[in-house]
Design a protein around this motif. Structure first.
Motif, mmCIF file in Angstrom:
data_model
loop_
_atom_site.group_PDB
_atom_site.id
_atom_site.type_symbol
_atom_site.label_atom_id
_atom_site.label_comp_id
_atom_site.label_asym_id
_atom_site.label_seq_id
_atom_site.Cartn_x
_atom_site.Cartn_y
_atom_site.Cartn_z
ATOM 1 N N ASP A 1 62.462 84.697 -111.748
ATOM 2 C CA ASP A 1 62.024 85.862 -112.520
ATOM 3 C C ASP A 1 61.928 87.066 -111.600
ATOM 4 O O ASP A 1 60.990 87.181 -110.800
ATOM 5 N N ARG A 2 62.885 87.952 -111.705
ATOM 6 C CA ARG A 2 62.876 89.173 -110.902
ATOM 7 C C ARG A 2 62.582 90.408 -111.760
ATOM 8 O O ARG A 2 62.865 91.532 -111.362
ATOM 9 N N THR A 3 62.000 90.185 -112.936
ATOM 10 C CA THR A 3 61.597 91.295 -113.808
ATOM 11 C C THR A 3 60.186 91.732 -113.438
ATOM 12 O O THR A 3 59.595 91.264 -112.465
ATOM 13 N N ALA A 4 59.622 92.632 -114.247
ATOM 14 C CA ALA A 4 58.271 93.147 -113.991
ATOM 15 C C ALA A 4 57.218 92.052 -114.038
ATOM 16 O O ALA A 4 56.145 92.193 -113.445
ATOM 17 N N THR A 5 57.504 90.945 -114.710
ATOM 18 C CA THR A 5 56.548 89.829 -114.759
ATOM 19 C C THR A 5 56.696 88.899 -113.563
ATOM 20 O O THR A 5 55.907 87.974 -113.402
ATOM 21 N N GLY A 6 57.721 89.145 -112.756
ATOM 22 C CA GLY A 6 57.949 88.333 -111.570
ATOM 23 C C GLY A 6 57.937 89.186 -110.315
ATOM 24 O O GLY A 6 57.003 89.956 -110.083
ATOM 25 N N SER A 7 58.980 89.101 -109.512
ATOM 26 C CA SER A 7 59.027 89.858 -108.252
ATOM 27 C C SER A 7 59.335 91.334 -108.464
ATOM 28 O O SER A 7 59.174 92.143 -107.553
ATOM 29 N N ASN A 8 59.834 91.689 -109.650
ATOM 30 C CA ASN A 8 60.197 93.066 -109.999
ATOM 31 C C ASN A 8 61.335 93.618 -109.138
ATOM 32 O O ASN A 8 61.423 94.822 -108.902
ATOM 33 N N ALA A 9 62.215 92.743 -108.681
ATOM 34 C CA ALA A 9 63.386 93.210 -107.941
ATOM 35 C C ALA A 9 64.276 94.095 -108.806
ATOM 36 O O ALA A 9 65.033 94.926 -108.275
ATOM 37 N N VAL A 10 64.194 93.964 -110.132
ATOM 38 C CA VAL A 10 65.016 94.818 -111.001
ATOM 39 C C VAL A 10 64.668 96.285 -110.820
ATOM 40 O O VAL A 10 65.500 97.156 -111.072
ATOM 41 N N SER A 11 63.455 96.585 -110.366
ATOM 42 C CA SER A 11 63.053 97.980 -110.179
ATOM 43 C C SER A 11 63.824 98.653 -109.053
ATOM 44 O O SER A 11 63.816 99.886 -108.933
ATOM 45 N N GLN A 12 64.496 97.869 -108.212
ATOM 46 C CA GLN A 12 65.292 98.452 -107.138
ATOM 47 C C GLN A 12 66.656 98.937 -107.640
ATOM 48 O O GLN A 12 67.358 99.645 -106.911
ATOM 49 N N TYR A 13 67.016 98.561 -108.841
ATOM 50 C CA TYR A 13 68.243 99.065 -109.461
ATOM 51 C C TYR A 13 67.913 100.317 -110.257
ATOM 52 O O TYR A 13 66.744 100.697 -110.414
#
Length: 697
Positions: free
Chosen positions: A554-566
Motif C-alpha cells: 500500500d503506497r497510497t495515503a493509507t500506507g507509505s504515501n509514495a504516490v504523493s511523490q508523483y
C-alpha cells in the motif's frame, strides 16, 4: 577537383554472408557481420584526413556489399560540400547527413558531418541502412543525437570479476594493461560507435580507491587511446573516501579545503595523462559506500566539490541517486526522492544526477522513478540495466527494448504531455547537459554478452540513447536483420519472439506489479518466502506483503504515501486501485485475493493465469526457434535452443515455487484445470544457488 581524382580508389569487397550459409558463427561479430566472399566493387573517397576518418573509410570497405553508387566521406566545411548548402544546422558535433548528391557531375552517396565523429556515425548509419534492406539509390539520412552523454557503466572490478556480470570475466585485463592492448578493445569500441555510444565508465560503482592510483590511471589511459578515434571517452567510478585511503587525510568531508585540494590535484593528474577524460561517476551513501552524509554534508556538497575539480578540464560528474540505506525504513521506494528533491537547483552545472529507471532496483517492471520531472533545475541522467540481474541472467531470452521504451514514454504528470524522455534528453527544461547510462552486460565470453539475444539489449540501449523516440519493435527488427540476415521468415519470427519476451519474464516471475521476489543475494531463483534477513527491505516479504486476506504494497495515503511523490494525472491514477494500470496494481495497492479484475477473473485467478502465460510463451519461443533451424548457423542456433530449454525449465520452477508459496499464504485452491506445482513448498525453499555468477564468492 576532378572526378578522376575522386574515384581513384576502387577495391573489391565481399557480400554479406547469407543467412543460410553453413559457415559457423560464434556471435563475436555481433550485429556487424561483414561479407565473407569477395564479389563486387566499391568506390569510396575520403576528403580530409584524421584517424577517425580513416576508420570510417575502413568500415565501408569491411562491412558493405557493392553499393549502387560511389561514396564520399567529407566534413561539412569542405569547399565542395559547403557549396551545396546542405542542412547541417542543428547536427552539432556528432550528427550526420547521408545523401545522394552530385559532385563533378557524378552521382554519389555523401556521408558528411560537422566533425569526423559525425562522419563516423554517418558511416555506420549507412551500413545499417543497407544491411537492413534499404535502397542504395536516393539515400537521405539525417540525424543528431538527442542525448549528449550515451554511456556504458561497467561494474567491472580490478580483480577482473564483474558484479552482476553473466558473460565471463571483465574484458579489461587490468593485469596486462597498459602494455598489452588486446585487439578486442578495438572491437569493443567499434561496436559501441556503431550504435552511437560515446562514453565508458571502466570500473564498478562500488569502487576501489586503487583505481585512482598512477598505475591504474596509466591503464585507463591506454584504453582511452584506443577508444578516442571511435568518439568514446573514458570515465572512472570513484570512492568518496579516496582522500583518506590514498591521500592520508583524516576526513573526506567535501567542505574541507584540504579534501577539495586533494581531488583537484588528482583530477589534474588524470587529465595530464588522459586529456579528454570524461569525469567521475559516484555511488555515495548507498549500500555502505562512503559519502558526504557521513559528515553531515549533502549530496550536492559532495557532487559540487568533485565538479569543481574537473570543471577547468571540461569534465563532468555523474552522481547516482540510488541511495539505499536503513535511514528510510517506511518505504525504500521513497528514499531517493526524499533525499534529492530538496536539492533541486543546488548542483553545479557540470553535474548530472543519475537516476535509475524505477525507484527500487532494475525490476522486470517498475513504474517510472518519481524524480523524473520533479527536479526541473537539475539535469537528470537515466540509468538502465542492460545486464539482466533480475531477468534470468544470460540464459533467459528477455529483450529489454520494451522495458526501456515503457519508461521513456511514460508521462511524468508534471507538465501536459511531458515524458520521461523529455526530461532525459533535456528538452523539458532546455538543459544542454543530458545523459543516459546503461549497466553493461559485456564480458570476456566469445559472444560478448553470454548469448546472441543478449546482444540485442546492448544494441537497443545504444539506439535509444541516440534517439529515445525510436520504437522497441523497429530496433528489434533492425537488430535481427543485422544479426541474422534479411530472410523475412527469420526476421519476422525473431522480432515476434523478442517483443513478448520481457513480458513473459514478468509473468512467470511476478506480474501485476509484484517486485523483488528473488532469493537472497544472487537474484536468480524465486524466494518470495524470504523473511529472515537483517533489514526489513532486504526481504521479499517486505515488497509483496501477502497475507490471508490480500497482497500488495500500500503506497497510497493509507500506507507509505509514495504516490504523493508523483504529480498530476500520474499521481491521481496511482492513488486508486480502480485507476492504477493492472500491470502496476500490487506495486501501489494491497488488495484482496478475490478482487475482480478487468477480465472478470479474481486477482488470484488472474495471477495464476499470468504465471501460466509466461511459461507458455517460453514454450512458444522454443517452437518458433525450432522452425528456424535450417536458416540459422548451427553454433548460434544450438546455443539459443539450449538456453531456451533452460529458460523453460526455470520458468516452470519460478511458476511452481511461487504458486506453492502463495497457496500457503492465501489458503486458496488453484482454479479448475490448472496444473499444480511439481513439488511442495519445502522442496522449493531448499533449493540453493551458492555459486551463481555475478556476485562475490
Amino acid at each position: 577537383m576532378t572526378s578522376a581524382r575522386i574515384w581513384r580508389t576502387v577495391i573489391a569487397i565481399p557480400l554479406f554472408l547469407s543467412a543460410n550459409s553453413a559457415a559457423a558463427e560464434d556471435g563475436y561479430a555481433l550485429w556487424l557481420r561483414h561479407p565473407a566472399t569477395s564479389v563486387g566493387q566499391i568506390n569510396v573517397k575520403r576528403l580530409g584526413d584524421s584517424e577517425t576518418m580513416r576508420i570510417a573509410e575502413a568500415e565501408l570497405r569491411r562491412d558493405l556489399a557493392a553499393p549502387t553508387q560511389p561514396i564520399v566521406l567529407a566534413l561539412a566545411t569542405m569547399p565542395a560540400v559547403k557549396a551545396m548548402r546542405l542542412p547541417f544546422e542543428g547536427l552539432g558535433d556528432e550528427g550526420y547527413l547521408v545523401r545522394t548528391v552530385a559532385i563533378d557531375g557524378q552521382r554519389v552517396t555523401l556521408v558528411a558531418g560537422n566533425s569526423d565523429r559525425g562522419v563516423l556515425y554517418g558511416t555506420f548509419a549507412l551500413i545499417r541502412h543497407l544491411a537492413t534492406g534499404g535502397s542504395g539509390d536516393a539515400i537521405d539520412l539525417r540525424s543528431a543525437p538527442k542525448v549528449r552523454l550515451r554511456v556504458l557503466n561497467h561494474w567491472d572490478n580490478l580483480d577482473e570479476s564483474v558484479e552482476r556480470g553473466y558473460a565471463g570475466q571483465s574484458i579489461w585485463d587490468w593485469w596486462t594493461l597498459p602494455d598489452f592492448r588486446d585487439p578486442r578493445y578495438t572491437d569493443y569500441a567499434r561496436a559501441n560507435a556503431s550504435i552511437g555510444i560515446n562514453g565508458t565508465v571502466l570500473n564498478n560503482v562500488n569502487a576501489k580507491a586503487e583505481s585512482l592510483t598512477a598505475p591504474y590511471i596509466a591503464k585507463a589511459a591506454a584504453l582511452a587511446d584506443i577508444f578516442r578515434p571511435w568518439g568514446i571517452r573514458v570515465y572512472l567510478s570513484v570512492k568518496f573516501s579516496a582522500p583518506i585511503e590514498l591521500g592520508g587525510l583524516k576526513t573526506a568531508d567535501p567542505r574541507d579545503p584540504a579534501v577539495a585540494a586533494w581531488w583537484k590535484a588528482k583530477a589534474d593528474e588524470i587529465y595530464r595523462t588522459i586529456p579528454d577524460f570524461g569525469g567521475f561517476l559516484v555511488k555515495a551513501n548507498s549500500e555502505g559506500q562512503p559519502g558526504p552524509r557521513d559528515y553531515g554534508a549533502s549530496h550536492a556538497d559532495g557532487a559540487n566539490m568533485l565538479a569543481a575539480a574537473v570543471r577547468d578540464h571540461g569534465g563532468i560528474v555523474m552522481w547516482r541517486a540510488f541511495v539505499y540505506a536503513e535511514t528510510d525504513p517506511e518505504d525504500r521506494a521513497k528514499q531517493a526522492y526524499t533525499e534529492f528533491k530538496p536539492l533541486d537547483g543546488k548542483f553545479a552545472d557540470n553535474v548530472l544526477v543519475q537516476v535509475k529507471n524505477g525507484a527500487i532496483d532494475f525490476q522486470p517492471r517498475e513504474p517510472f522513478h518519481p524524480l523524473f520531472g520533479a527536479m526541473p533545475r537539475t539535469p537528470l541522467m537515466i540509468e538502465f540495466q542492460i545486464t539482466k540481474e533480475y531477468l534470468g541472467f544470460a540464459t533467459h531470452l528477455a529483450y529489454l527494448g520494451p522495458l526501456f521504451t515503457e519508461t521513456l514514454d511514460a508521462k511524468t504528470g508534471r507538465k501536459p504531455g511531458e515524458t520521461v524522455a523529455d526530461v532525459v534528453d533535456g528538452q523539458a527544461e532546455h538543459h544542454s547537459l543530458s545523459g543516459m547510462a546503461g549497466v553493461a552486460n559485456i564480458g570476456r565470453d566469445r559472444d560478448w554478452s553470454g548469448s546472441t539475444f543478449n546482444q540485442a539489449n546492448w544494441y537497443a540501449f545504444g539506439r535509444l540513447a541516440w534517439d529515445p523516440d525510436l520504437s522497441a519493435e523497429a530496433i528489434a527488427r533492425a537488430w535481427a536483420k543485422q544479426t541474422f540476415g534479411n530472410d523475412p521468415q527469420v526476421v519476422d519470427t525473431v522480432t515476434t519472439m523478442m517483443m513478448g519476451s520481457r513480458e513473459a519474464v514478468v509473468d512467470y516471475t511476478g506480474a501485476l506489479g509484484l517486485a523483488h521476489l528473488v532469493a537472497t543475494s544472487h537474484h536468480y531463483g524465486p524466494g518470495p518466502w524470504v523473511a529472515d534477513l537483517a533489514r526489513p527491505e532486504w526481504n521479499p516479504v517486505y515488497y509483496h506483503r501477502a497475507d490471508a486476506t490480500g497482497i500488495g504494497f500500500d503506497r497510497t495515503a493509507t500506507g507509505s504515501n509514495a504516490v504523493s511523490q508523483y504529480a498530476g494525472p500520474a499521481a491521481k491514477a496511482f492513488a486508486k486501485a480502480d485507476t492504477t494500470p493492472e500491470s502496476l496494481l500490487l506495486w501501489f495497492h494491497h488488495v484482496p485475493w478475490n478482487r475482480r479484475m478487468a477480465n472478470g477473473r479474481t486477482l488470484w485467478g488472474d495471477l495464476v493465469a499470468h504465471y501460466d502465460q509466461g511459461v507458455a510463451y517460453v514454450a512458444g519461443m522454443q517452437r518458433q526457434w525450432d522452425g528456424l533451424k535450417s536458416k540459422i548457423d548451427e553454433e548460434r542456433w544450438q546455443k539459443t535452443a539450449t538456453y531456451l530449454a533452460i529458460q523453460n525449465r526455470e520458468a516452470r520452477c519460478w511458476r511452481d515455487a511461487s504458486l506453492a508459496y502463495w497457496m500457503a499464504v492465501n489458503h486458496l485452491p488453484l482454479p479448475a484445470g490448472v496444473r499444480p506445482p511439481e513439488h511442495d513448498l519445502p522442496w522449493y525453499k531448499a533449493q540453493q544457488f551458492p555459486l551463481a555468477p555475478g556476485q562475490a564468492h
